[in-house]
Design an enzyme around this catalytic site. Structure first.
Site, PDB file in Angstrom:
ATOM      1  N   ARG A 137     -14.745  -3.649   8.706  1.00 25.11           N
ATOM      2  CA  ARG A 137     -15.317  -4.995   8.663  1.00 25.11           C
ATOM      3  C   ARG A 137     -16.709  -5.166   9.262  1.00 25.11           C
ATOM      4  O   ARG A 137     -17.350  -6.182   9.045  1.00 25.11           O
ATOM      5  CB  ARG A 137     -14.355  -5.981   9.342  1.00 25.11           C
ATOM      6  CG  ARG A 137     -13.137  -6.286   8.495  1.00 25.11           C
ATOM      7  CD  ARG A 137     -12.074  -6.983   9.304  1.00 25.11           C
ATOM      8  NE  ARG A 137     -11.589  -6.093  10.351  1.00 25.11           N
ATOM      9  CZ  ARG A 137     -10.572  -6.368  11.167  1.00 25.11           C
ATOM     10  NH1 ARG A 137      -9.961  -7.529  11.083  1.00 25.11           N
ATOM     11  NH2 ARG A 137     -10.174  -5.496  12.069  1.00 25.11           N
ATOM     12  N   ARG A 167     -13.610  -6.323   0.043  1.00 26.00           N
ATOM     13  CA  ARG A 167     -12.289  -6.778   0.475  1.00 26.00           C
ATOM     14  C   ARG A 167     -12.022  -8.185  -0.049  1.00 26.00           C
ATOM     15  O   ARG A 167     -10.902  -8.496  -0.478  1.00 26.00           O
ATOM     16  CB  ARG A 167     -12.218  -6.764   1.995  1.00 26.00           C
ATOM     17  CG  ARG A 167     -10.896  -7.204   2.591  1.00 26.00           C
ATOM     18  CD  ARG A 167     -11.011  -7.059   4.094  1.00 26.00           C
ATOM     19  NE  ARG A 167      -9.820  -7.422   4.818  1.00 26.00           N
ATOM     20  CZ  ARG A 167      -9.580  -8.629   5.315  1.00 26.00           C
ATOM     21  NH1 ARG A 167     -10.453  -9.611   5.125  1.00 26.00           N
ATOM     22  NH2 ARG A 167      -8.502  -8.857   6.001  1.00 26.00           N
ATOM     23  N   ASP A 216      -4.074   3.398   5.825  1.00 22.25           N
ATOM     24  CA  ASP A 216      -3.561   2.917   7.105  1.00 22.25           C
ATOM     25  C   ASP A 216      -2.401   3.791   7.545  1.00 22.25           C
ATOM     26  O   ASP A 216      -1.757   4.434   6.712  1.00 22.25           O
ATOM     27  CB  ASP A 216      -3.106   1.456   6.994  1.00 22.25           C
ATOM     28  CG  ASP A 216      -3.051   0.824   8.373  1.00 22.25           C
ATOM     29  OD1 ASP A 216      -4.100   0.470   8.904  1.00 22.25           O
ATOM     30  OD2 ASP A 216      -1.938   0.735   8.937  1.00 22.25           O
ATOM     31  N   TYR A 219       5.621   0.321  15.826  1.00 11.58           N
ATOM     32  CA  TYR A 219       5.443  -0.780  14.863  1.00 11.58           C
ATOM     33  C   TYR A 219       6.748  -1.092  14.133  1.00 11.58           C
ATOM     34  O   TYR A 219       7.051  -2.243  13.835  1.00 11.58           O
ATOM     35  CB  TYR A 219       4.339  -0.446  13.853  1.00 11.58           C
ATOM     36  CG  TYR A 219       2.953  -0.517  14.452  1.00 11.58           C
ATOM     37  CD1 TYR A 219       2.296  -1.739  14.588  1.00 11.58           C
ATOM     38  CD2 TYR A 219       2.299   0.620  14.889  1.00 11.58           C
ATOM     39  CE1 TYR A 219       1.033  -1.824  15.151  1.00 11.58           C
ATOM     40  CE2 TYR A 219       1.022   0.553  15.456  1.00 11.58           C
ATOM     41  CZ  TYR A 219       0.399  -0.669  15.583  1.00 11.58           C
ATOM     42  OH  TYR A 219      -0.837  -0.740  16.147  1.00 11.58           O
TER      43      TYR A 219
HETATM   44  O1  CP3 Z   1     -11.119   5.237  10.380  1.00 12.58           O
HETATM   45  C1  CP3 Z   1     -11.256   4.846   9.215  1.00 12.58           C
HETATM   46  O2  CP3 Z   1     -12.310   4.360   8.761  1.00 12.58           O
HETATM   47  C2  CP3 Z   1     -10.107   5.070   8.232  1.00 12.58           C
HETATM   48  C3  CP3 Z   1      -9.256   3.975   8.012  1.00 12.58           C
HETATM   49  C4  CP3 Z   1      -8.188   3.573   9.020  1.00 12.58           C
HETATM   50  C5  CP3 Z   1      -7.686   2.257   9.055  1.00 12.58           C
HETATM   51  N1  CP3 Z   1      -6.608   2.225   9.899  1.00 12.58           N
HETATM   52  C6  CP3 Z   1      -8.217   1.141   8.274  1.00 12.58           C
HETATM   53  C7  CP3 Z   1      -7.928  -0.224   8.725  1.00 12.58           C
HETATM   54  C8  CP3 Z   1      -7.432   4.332   9.917  1.00 12.58           C
HETATM   55  C9  CP3 Z   1      -7.598   5.779  10.321  1.00 12.58           C
HETATM   56  C10 CP3 Z   1      -6.440   3.463  10.457  1.00 12.58           C
HETATM   57  C11 CP3 Z   1      -5.396   3.900  11.397  1.00 12.58           C
HETATM   58  C12 CP3 Z   1      -4.584   2.877  12.078  1.00 12.58           C
HETATM   59  N2  CP3 Z   1      -4.026   1.739  11.580  1.00 12.58           N
HETATM   60  C13 CP3 Z   1      -4.130   3.011  13.408  1.00 12.58           C
HETATM   61  C14 CP3 Z   1      -4.406   4.187  14.296  1.00 12.58           C
HETATM   62  C15 CP3 Z   1      -5.779   4.179  14.812  1.00 12.58           C
HETATM   63  C16 CP3 Z   1      -6.044   3.125  15.836  1.00 12.58           C
HETATM   64  O3  CP3 Z   1      -6.839   2.226  15.510  1.00 12.58           O
HETATM   65  O4  CP3 Z   1      -5.490   3.243  16.917  1.00 12.58           O
HETATM   66  C17 CP3 Z   1      -3.356   1.880  13.717  1.00 12.58           C
HETATM   67  C18 CP3 Z   1      -2.701   1.571  15.037  1.00 12.58           C
HETATM   68  C19 CP3 Z   1      -3.288   1.091  12.533  1.00 12.58           C
HETATM   69  C20 CP3 Z   1      -2.506  -0.169  12.345  1.00 12.58           C
HETATM   70  C21 CP3 Z   1      -3.400  -1.277  12.019  1.00 12.58           C
HETATM   71  N3  CP3 Z   1      -4.064  -1.406  10.816  1.00 12.58           N
HETATM   72  C22 CP3 Z   1      -3.761  -2.375  12.826  1.00 12.58           C
HETATM   73  C23 CP3 Z   1      -3.255  -2.600  14.247  1.00 12.58           C
HETATM   74  C24 CP3 Z   1      -4.643  -3.170  12.072  1.00 12.58           C
HETATM   75  C25 CP3 Z   1      -5.222  -4.505  12.418  1.00 12.58           C
HETATM   76  C26 CP3 Z   1      -6.357  -4.289  13.349  1.00 12.58           C
HETATM   77  C27 CP3 Z   1      -7.444  -5.299  13.146  1.00 12.58           C
HETATM   78  O5  CP3 Z   1      -8.536  -4.974  13.617  1.00 12.58           O
HETATM   79  O6  CP3 Z   1      -7.222  -6.361  12.555  1.00 12.58           O
HETATM   80  C28 CP3 Z   1      -4.857  -2.525  10.844  1.00 12.58           C
HETATM   81  C29 CP3 Z   1      -5.735  -2.978   9.752  1.00 12.58           C
HETATM   82  C30 CP3 Z   1      -6.842  -2.076   9.370  1.00 12.58           C
HETATM   83  N4  CP3 Z   1      -6.727  -0.736   9.151  1.00 12.58           N
HETATM   84  C31 CP3 Z   1      -8.177  -2.472   9.064  1.00 12.58           C
HETATM   85  C32 CP3 Z   1      -8.849  -1.321   8.642  1.00 12.58           C
HETATM   86  C33 CP3 Z   1     -10.270  -1.202   8.139  1.00 12.58           C
HETATM   87  C34 CP3 Z   1      -8.704  -3.897   9.105  1.00 12.58           C
HETATM   88  C35 CP3 Z   1      -8.315  -4.483   7.800  1.00 12.58           C
HETATM   89  C36 CP3 Z   1      -9.110  -5.675   7.370  1.00 12.58           C
HETATM   90  O7  CP3 Z   1      -8.846  -6.756   7.901  1.00 12.58           O
HETATM   91  O8  CP3 Z   1      -9.966  -5.510   6.477  1.00 12.58           O
END
Ligand code: CP3
Length: 354
Positions: free
Chosen positions: A31, A40, A77, A154
């Site tokens: 983002r 998105r 994700d 989760y």
């Molecule tokens: O690193 C990268 O660019 C690759 C993409 C990636 C995403 N999630 C995209 C994402 C990776 C490697 C992840 C891993 C992930 N997802 C983890 C482990 C890494 C970490 O951050 O500790 C976890 C715990 C998740 C679970 C998850 N997914 C959460 C808690 C959230 C919400 C967080 C938030 O900031 O709102 C997501 C959503 C998510 N995954 C987004 C992205 C780009 C945001 C989505 C959006 O609103 O567009």
């Protein structure tokens, strides 16, 4: 495997000689980039991006057009596995991930299937193939998964959590059930990562975002044990080429010696861990990835340059360091500040490889 034009990321993970330190960034597609927010919006939601290989590919490529990163990471994700197990993943605006059917009772765990990634997560496998094609050998592609423990948090909590009382409650009340769940997850994670490797991922990373919530004893029993099991099931030799593996426990700084024995090529470090101290403790066993505080990207570019220099100098001479943040970039960071970080790695790191 096609030869890579830039393979310093792979070489650093394998501790082979290089002439500068590679750099990429956790959540590098996301983002903070206006072009991500645009696509998105057009797609409808984050999950629509993840499940459409063309869009996932496009979003993976976006940060590489702006910055000289030395690796691409699959846009997806960690919660795709529990979704494929039937838990019903959804994202509610501003609240993060949620599950319609969290895992709570014994029957939820005994009935949980181990998904066949090729059949049930084909959108991920297809995205990996498409991204590899689009990268045209420019930089390597990282595949990833959550760790069994972090996926379990989760799945049992049903959402993000601060106290983890449901999942830790299950762990203390019914340890055997918890082990049954983690065992299924370890098998699922290994199959998922192997499918990504077969489709073309050139390195893989396991995110143990919530391992740091455990006591030392429980970390070993419920998190590290299963990360080891995953590692032992990975097929990391593809046509004579070694696929490096990275294990990241956020809050794992106390346990680096044990983590270094888990069989991974590299450990991810959060920003609370001193990288000089970490290197002294793990010795030659593993490479290190990290570890600038993601909030430091709020600072002015000159300050960011100094932070980068300090981390590079702390790691010191030689291969085995991949520059990264200590956790994911936040959505409101100015992309120009990311450029300052990447440029500083390019400017200062050749001195670490003389
Ligand atoms: O690193 C990268 O660019 C690759 C993409 C990636 C995403 N999630 C995209 C994402 C990776 C490697 C992840 C891993 C992930 N997802 C983890 C482990 C890494 C970490 O951050 O500790 C976890 C715990 C998740 C679970 C998850 N997914 C959460 C808690 C959230 C919400 C967080 C938030 O900031 O709102 C997501 C959503 C998510 N995954 C987004 C992205 C780009 C945001 C989505 C959006 O609103 O567009």
């Amino acid at each position: 495997m096609t030869t890579l034009k830039n393979d310093i990321f792979i070489k650093a993970l394998l501790k082979q000689p290089i002439d500068r330190t590679p750099v990429w960034m956790m959540r590098q597609a996301g983002r903070y980039l206006p072009e991500y927010r645009q696509i998105r919006k057009e797609a409808g939601s984050f999950l629509d991006l993840c499940t459409n290989p063309e869009l996932a590919c496009e979003v993976t490529m976006q940060p590489l057009r702006r910055f000289d990163f030395d690796a691409a990471i699959l846009f997806s994700d960690i919660l795709t596995i529990p979704d494929a197990m039937g838990l019903g993943l959804y994202f509610s605006e501003g609240e993060g991930p949620k599950f319609k059917h969290p895992v709570r009772a014994e029957k939820d765990i005994t009935n949980l299937p181990i998904p066949d990634p090729v059949a049930e997560l084909s959108y991920v496998v297809d995205a990996v193939r498409l991204i590899r094609k689009n990268l045209q050998g420019s930089v390597p592609l990282i595949g990833f998964s959550g760790s069994p423990w972090t996926l379990a948090t989760y799945m049992v909590e049903g959402s993000s959590s601060k106290s983890f009382q449901k999942v830790k409650g299950l762990m203390y009340q019914s340890p055997m059930l918890m082990h049954q769940l983690l065992d299924k997850l370890a098998q699922s994670v290994a199959m998922y990562l192997n499918a990504q490797i077969e489709a073309g991922a050139q390195a893989v990373m396991v995110f143990d975002t919530w391992g740091g919530m455990l006591s030392t004893e429980d970390y070993n029993e419920f998190s590290l044990n299963y990360a080891k099991q995953v590692r032992s099931l990975l097929k990391t030799n593809v046509e004579g080429q070694e696929i490096p593996t990275i294990f990241f426990t956020k809050g794992g700084g106390l346990w680096l010696e044990d983590m270094a024995d888990a069989g991974y090529s590299a450990l991810g470090l959060d920003w609370q861990t001193d990288i000089a101290n970490a290197r002294a403790r793990v010795g030659e066993k593993v490479a290190l990835q990290g570890n600038m505080d993601p909030i430091a990207l709020y600072a002015e570019p000159e300050k960011i340059r100094q932070k980068v220099k300090s981390i590079l100098q702390k790691y010191g001479q030689g291969s085995g360091h991949v520059f990264n943040l200590g956790h994911g970039i936040l959505p409101d960071v100015n992309p120009e500040h990311v450029k300052a970080m990447v440029d500083a790695v390019h400017e200062f790191s050749p001195q670490c490889h003389l």
